[in-house]
Motif scaffolding. Structure first.
Motif, mmCIF file in Angstrom:
data_model
loop_
_atom_site.group_PDB
_atom_site.id
_atom_site.type_symbol
_atom_site.label_atom_id
_atom_site.label_comp_id
_atom_site.label_asym_id
_atom_site.label_seq_id
_atom_site.Cartn_x
_atom_site.Cartn_y
_atom_site.Cartn_z
ATOM 1 N N MET A 19 0.797 -1.207 0.000
ATOM 2 C CA MET A 19 0.000 0.000 0.000
ATOM 3 C C MET A 19 0.842 1.274 0.000
ATOM 4 O O MET A 19 0.563 2.202 -0.719
ATOM 5 N N SER A 20 1.846 1.330 0.842
ATOM 6 C CA SER A 20 2.583 2.565 1.050
ATOM 7 C C SER A 20 3.722 2.709 0.052
ATOM 8 O O SER A 20 4.822 2.220 0.274
ATOM 9 N N GLN A 21 3.440 3.384 -1.020
ATOM 10 C CA GLN A 21 4.429 3.620 -2.061
ATOM 11 C C GLN A 21 4.440 5.094 -2.431
ATOM 12 O O GLN A 21 4.516 5.448 -3.591
ATOM 13 N N GLY A 22 4.373 5.942 -1.433
ATOM 14 C CA GLY A 22 4.282 7.369 -1.677
ATOM 15 C C GLY A 22 5.598 8.006 -2.078
ATOM 16 O O GLY A 22 6.661 7.397 -2.043
ATOM 17 N N ASP A 23 5.512 9.261 -2.445
ATOM 18 C CA ASP A 23 6.647 10.087 -2.855
ATOM 19 C C ASP A 23 7.040 10.967 -1.664
ATOM 20 O O ASP A 23 6.319 11.894 -1.302
ATOM 21 N N ALA A 24 8.195 10.664 -1.074
ATOM 22 C CA ALA A 24 8.637 11.381 0.123
ATOM 23 C C ALA A 24 8.834 12.872 -0.146
ATOM 24 O O ALA A 24 8.542 13.701 0.717
ATOM 25 N N GLN A 25 9.306 13.232 -1.328
ATOM 26 C CA GLN A 25 9.527 14.649 -1.645
ATOM 27 C C GLN A 25 8.190 15.397 -1.705
ATOM 28 O O GLN A 25 8.070 16.509 -1.193
ATOM 29 N N ASP A 86 -5.936 9.434 -1.101
ATOM 30 C CA ASP A 86 -5.028 8.320 -0.857
ATOM 31 C C ASP A 86 -3.588 8.639 -1.245
ATOM 32 O O ASP A 86 -2.663 8.314 -0.510
ATOM 33 N N GLY A 87 -3.388 9.270 -2.385
ATOM 34 C CA GLY A 87 -2.038 9.599 -2.827
ATOM 35 C C GLY A 87 -1.334 10.561 -1.884
ATOM 36 O O GLY A 87 -0.134 10.417 -1.612
ATOM 37 N N GLU A 88 -2.060 11.527 -1.371
ATOM 38 C CA GLU A 88 -1.486 12.475 -0.415
ATOM 39 C C GLU A 88 -1.110 11.781 0.889
ATOM 40 O O GLU A 88 -0.068 12.068 1.481
#
Length: 110
Positions: A19-25, A86-88
């Motif tokens: 699930m957690s594949q976000g963009d840290a930047q 979800d993306g945020e």
């Protein structure tokens, strides 16, 4: 019996990890709203706000979703999380997870 217990537990963890594949930047850019309570670098100075720095991304994402979806309640967090997609959430979770923290045991306690 153990065979039946381990299978569902391991199977239950795989979707969470994926699930957690976000963009840290991107999460860093969005984290400004978190700073008032959780600190500019995810280390809270407020006694009632937890530290977010170094928390596992899956945990942060799950908590934000719980606030957003009404499964968990806190006056401020519920309001903030309601506006998150979800993306945020994934981006914020990736950012806070990417912050490295360390702890040192004082000499007197060693």
């Amino acid at each position: 019996m153990t065979r039946y217990l381990i299978g569902p537990v391991v199977a239950g963890l795989i979707p969470i990890a994926a699930m957690s594949q976000g963009d840290a930047q991107a999460g860093k850019s969005a984290a400004g709203a978190c700073a008032a309570c959780h600190g500019r670098d995810g280390i809270s100075m407020a006694p009632d706000a937890p530290n977010l720095a170094g928390q596992p991304a899956d945990y942060v994402a799950a908590q934000l979703r719980a606030y957003r979806d009404g499964e968990r309640a806190h006056e401020q967090m519920t309001l903030i999380a309601q506006g998150l997609e979800d993306g945020e959430i994934e981006d914020l979770a990736a950012y806070f997870a990417a912050i490295e923290i360390s702890a040192t045991i004082p000499d007197a306690l060693q």
